[in-house]
Write a protein that holds these residues in place. Structure first.
Motif, PDB file in Angstrom:
ATOM      1  N   LYS A 134       0.882  -1.174   0.000  1.00  0.00           N
ATOM      2  CA  LYS A 134       0.000   0.000   0.000  1.00  0.00           C
ATOM      3  C   LYS A 134       0.914   1.216   0.000  1.00  0.00           C
ATOM      4  N   VAL A 135       0.889   1.962  -1.067  1.00  0.00           N
ATOM      5  CA  VAL A 135       1.873   3.018  -1.282  1.00  0.00           C
ATOM      6  C   VAL A 135       1.605   4.205  -0.356  1.00  0.00           C
ATOM      7  N   ALA A 136       2.645   4.602   0.373  1.00  0.00           N
ATOM      8  CA  ALA A 136       2.581   5.832   1.160  1.00  0.00           C
ATOM      9  C   ALA A 136       3.241   6.988   0.424  1.00  0.00           C
ATOM     10  N   ALA A 137       4.277   6.674  -0.356  1.00  0.00           N
ATOM     11  CA  ALA A 137       4.987   7.695  -1.123  1.00  0.00           C
ATOM     12  C   ALA A 137       5.794   7.010  -2.214  1.00  0.00           C
ATOM     13  N   ALA A 138       5.925   7.682  -3.342  1.00  0.00           N
ATOM     14  CA  ALA A 138       6.704   7.148  -4.456  1.00  0.00           C
ATOM     15  C   ALA A 138       7.400   8.307  -5.155  1.00  0.00           C
ATOM     16  N   THR A 139       8.655   8.111  -5.492  1.00  0.00           N
ATOM     17  CA  THR A 139       9.468   9.191  -6.035  1.00  0.00           C
ATOM     18  C   THR A 139       9.298   9.312  -7.549  1.00  0.00           C
ATOM     19  N   LEU A 140       9.328  10.539  -8.029  1.00  0.00           N
ATOM     20  CA  LEU A 140       9.367  10.829  -9.461  1.00  0.00           C
ATOM     21  C   LEU A 140      10.816  11.031  -9.861  1.00  0.00           C
ATOM     22  N   ASN A 141      11.287  10.246 -10.823  1.00  0.00           N
ATOM     23  CA  ASN A 141      12.682  10.284 -11.242  1.00  0.00           C
ATOM     24  C   ASN A 141      12.785  10.619 -12.726  1.00  0.00           C
ATOM     25  N   PRO A 142      13.963  11.039 -13.195  1.00  0.00           N
ATOM     26  CA  PRO A 142      14.141  11.309 -14.628  1.00  0.00           C
ATOM     27  C   PRO A 142      13.766  10.130 -15.522  1.00  0.00           C
ATOM     28  N   VAL A 143      13.941   8.899 -15.044  1.00  0.00           N
ATOM     29  CA  VAL A 143      13.567   7.751 -15.875  1.00  0.00           C
ATOM     30  C   VAL A 143      12.074   7.766 -16.181  1.00  0.00           C
ATOM     31  N   ASP A 144      11.261   8.278 -15.260  1.00  0.00           N
ATOM     32  CA  ASP A 144       9.819   8.377 -15.522  1.00  0.00           C
ATOM     33  C   ASP A 144       9.531   9.368 -16.646  1.00  0.00           C
ATOM     34  N   ALA A 145      10.294  10.463 -16.664  1.00  0.00           N
ATOM     35  CA  ALA A 145      10.150  11.411 -17.766  1.00  0.00           C
ATOM     36  C   ALA A 145      10.568  10.766 -19.080  1.00  0.00           C
ATOM     37  N   GLY A 146      11.587   9.912 -19.042  1.00  0.00           N
ATOM     38  CA  GLY A 146      12.010   9.202 -20.234  1.00  0.00           C
ATOM     39  C   GLY A 146      10.940   8.255 -20.748  1.00  0.00           C
ATOM     40  N   VAL A 147      10.300   7.529 -19.832  1.00  0.00           N
ATOM     41  CA  VAL A 147       9.192   6.647 -20.227  1.00  0.00           C
ATOM     42  C   VAL A 147       8.081   7.467 -20.858  1.00  0.00           C
ATOM     43  N   ARG A 148       7.739   8.562 -20.219  1.00  0.00           N
ATOM     44  CA  ARG A 148       6.653   9.422 -20.702  1.00  0.00           C
ATOM     45  C   ARG A 148       6.943   9.970 -22.104  1.00  0.00           C
ATOM     46  N   ALA A 149       8.211  10.266 -22.364  1.00  0.00           N
ATOM     47  CA  ALA A 149       8.590  10.868 -23.641  1.00  0.00           C
ATOM     48  C   ALA A 149       8.853   9.838 -24.728  1.00  0.00           C
ATOM     49  N   GLY A 150       8.842   8.544 -24.373  1.00  0.00           N
ATOM     50  CA  GLY A 150       9.048   7.508 -25.369  1.00  0.00           C
ATOM     51  C   GLY A 150      10.479   7.087 -25.572  1.00  0.00           C
ATOM     52  N   ALA A 151      11.362   7.454 -24.635  1.00  0.00           N
ATOM     53  CA  ALA A 151      12.782   7.129 -24.794  1.00  0.00           C
ATOM     54  C   ALA A 151      13.057   5.634 -24.772  1.00  0.00           C
ATOM     55  N   PHE A 152      12.142   4.856 -24.218  1.00  0.00           N
ATOM     56  CA  PHE A 152      12.362   3.415 -24.081  1.00  0.00           C
ATOM     57  C   PHE A 152      11.431   2.604 -24.978  1.00  0.00           C
ATOM     58  N   GLY A 153      10.738   3.277 -25.881  1.00  0.00           N
ATOM     59  CA  GLY A 153       9.823   2.571 -26.763  1.00  0.00           C
ATOM     60  C   GLY A 153       8.518   2.235 -26.061  1.00  0.00           C
ATOM     61  N   GLY A 154       7.761   1.351 -26.694  1.00  0.00           N
ATOM     62  CA  GLY A 154       6.484   0.947 -26.128  1.00  0.00           C
ATOM     63  C   GLY A 154       5.294   1.670 -26.719  1.00  0.00           C
ATOM     64  N   ALA A 155       5.471   2.250 -27.902  1.00  0.00           N
ATOM     65  CA  ALA A 155       4.362   2.970 -28.529  1.00  0.00           C
ATOM     66  C   ALA A 155       3.146   2.072 -28.689  1.00  0.00           C
ATOM     67  N   GLY A 156       1.977   2.643 -28.393  1.00  0.00           N
ATOM     68  CA  GLY A 156       0.731   1.908 -28.549  1.00  0.00           C
ATOM     69  C   GLY A 156       0.343   1.050 -27.364  1.00  0.00           C
ATOM     70  N   THR A 157       1.150   1.082 -26.307  1.00  0.00           N
ATOM     71  CA  THR A 157       0.838   0.316 -25.102  1.00  0.00           C
ATOM     72  C   THR A 157       0.674   1.254 -23.915  1.00  0.00           C
ATOM     73  N   ARG A 158       0.042   0.759 -22.873  1.00  0.00           N
ATOM     74  CA  ARG A 158      -0.039   1.529 -21.631  1.00  0.00           C
ATOM     75  C   ARG A 158       1.192   1.230 -20.795  1.00  0.00           C
ATOM     76  N   MET A 159       1.820   2.273 -20.274  1.00  0.00           N
ATOM     77  CA  MET A 159       3.032   2.106 -19.487  1.00  0.00           C
ATOM     78  C   MET A 159       2.843   2.766 -18.130  1.00  0.00           C
ATOM     79  N   GLY A 160       3.078   1.978 -17.074  1.00  0.00           N
ATOM     80  CA  GLY A 160       2.998   2.505 -15.728  1.00  0.00           C
ATOM     81  C   GLY A 160       4.247   3.283 -15.371  1.00  0.00           C
TER      82      GLY A 160
END
Length: 295
Positions: free
Chosen positions: A33-59
Motif C-alpha cells: 500500500k503506497v505511502a509515497a513514491a518518487t518521481l525520477n528522470p527515468v519516468d520522464a524518459g518513459v513518458r517521452a518515449g525514450a524506451f519505446g512501447g508505442a501503442g501500449t499503456r506504461m505505468g
C-alpha cells in the motif's frame, strides 16, 4: 485504485490518472500500500518515449515506501510491515505511482526508522544505482574518485558512500552547490574539467568522453545509462550500471541512512492526482532533492 500511466508519448500533459483494479501478488511477491513514491528522470524518459512501447499503456514509478498489504506464496514478509522497494523496469502496465504496487519479495527491504515514508521513498532507485556503480569501479580506500553531477540524487549518494569507504572524493557540480557537495563528504570540488588524473570517475552527469578524459591511464569509468558509456581509451576500464533490484543491498542502504552515513533530500511533495504538475516541475530542471508523489 488510482494510478499514473501514459498511453501516448509527450510532455507532462501525457500523464494520465486512471482507475484500475488493485493488483494481486503472485508467488514470491508482495503488495505494498503506497505511502509515497518518487518521481525520477527515468519516468520522464518513459513518458517521452525514450524506451519505446508505442501503442501500449506504461505505468510510471520505480521506487516506493509503504506498508505490506498482501503476500503471495513463499514471500517472507508479513502484512503491516513498513518497507521500501524498487520496482524495476519500463515495460509494465502499473508502476509505483499508484495506490498499490506489487513487487518481487526479494526487492523489498524494511523501511529506515529514521525517515518518514516521503523521505524513505527517495532511497531505492538512486542509492542502489550509486552503490552498484561504485561496485563496478572496485575502488580501494585512499584511491581518488571524481563524481560528476555530485549535487544530484545518484551523485550525492555516490559521494557519501565512497567517502564512507575511505575513498578521496572530488565532486563536480555547479558553483552554488559546493557547500552541499562538501557536506556530503567530498574533500575536493570542481565546476569545470580538471587536469588531475583520477583513479576513477563515476559519471552521474552523463558527460561521457569529457569525463573519461579525467581518468588516469588504466583507471576506471562508470556511467549510469546502460550501454551508453564511451569507448575505452588509454587502458581505462569502462562500464555502465544497469540498476537491479536487491532487497538485501537496499536493507544495508537503509541501515546506513539510519546511522547517518546517508542523507535523503526531498524538494517537493505532490498528490498523486497532481502528477502532471510534478512532471512539469521536473522538466523545469534545477531540482535539488527528489519530487515525491503521495496517493
Amino acid at each position: 485504485m488510482r494510478a499514473a500511466v501514459v498511453t501516448e508519448f509527450g510532455g507532462p500533459e501525457a500523464v494520465r490518472i486512471v482507475e484500475d483494479a488493485v493488483p494481486e501478488p503472485g508467488a514470491r511477491q508482495v503488495r505494498i500500500k503506497v505511502a509515497a513514491a518518487t518521481l525520477n528522470p527515468v519516468d520522464a524518459g518513459v513518458r517521452a518515449g525514450a524506451f519505446g512501447g508505442a501503442g501500449t499503456r506504461m505505468g510510471l514509478g520505480w521506487d516506493v515506501a509503504g506498508t505490506v498489504d498482501a503476500v503471495g506464496v513463499a514471500a517472507a514478509w508479513h502484512v503491516g510491515e513498513e518497507v521500501v522497494a524498487l520496482q524495476y523496469g519500463v515495460a509494465k502496465t502499473l508502476g509505483a505511482h499508484a495506490e498499490y504496487v506489487v513487487v518481487d519479495a526479494d526487492a523489498v527491504a524494511k523501511a529506515p526508522v529514521s525517515a518518514d515514508a516521503v523521505h524513505a521513498a527517495t532511497l531505492p532507485l538512486n542509492a542502489l544505482t550509486a552503490a552498484q556503480a561504485l561496485d563496478l569501479l572496485e575502488l580501494r580506500p585512499g584511491q581518488s574518485l571524481l563524481v560528476t553531477g555530485a549535487a544530484g540524487a545518484v551523485g550525492g549518494f555516490a559521494v557519501q558512500l565512497a567517502a564512507a569507504a575511505g575513498v578521496a572524493v572530488t565532486g563536480l557540480a555547479r558553483a552554488g552547490d559546493e557547500e552541499l557537495v562538501r557536506s556530503l563528504g567530498a574533500s575536493g570540488f570542481v565546476t569545470e574539467g580538471t587536469d588531475a588524473g583520477f583513479d576513477a570517475v563515476l559519471d552521474a552527469a552523463v558527460l561521457g568522453e569529457r569525463a573519461l578524459a579525467w581518468v588516469r591511464d588504466e583507471g576506471a569509468y562508470a556511467g549510469v545509462i546502460p550501454q551508453a558509456e564511451p569507448a575505452s581509451v588509454r587502458g581505462v576500464r569502462v562500464g555502465a550500471v544497469e540498476v537491479s533490484p536487491d532487497g538485501a543491498r537496499l536493507a544495508e542502504l537503509a541501515r546506513l541512512l539510519d546511522e547517518g552515513v546517508l542523507t535523503v533530500r526531498v524538494a517537493e511533495v505532490f498528490p498523486l492526482d497532481d502528477a502532471v504538475e510534478a512532471h512539469a516541475r521536473l522538466a523545469e530542471g534545477g531540482v535539488r532533492g527528489r519530487l515525491v508523489l503521495v496517493p
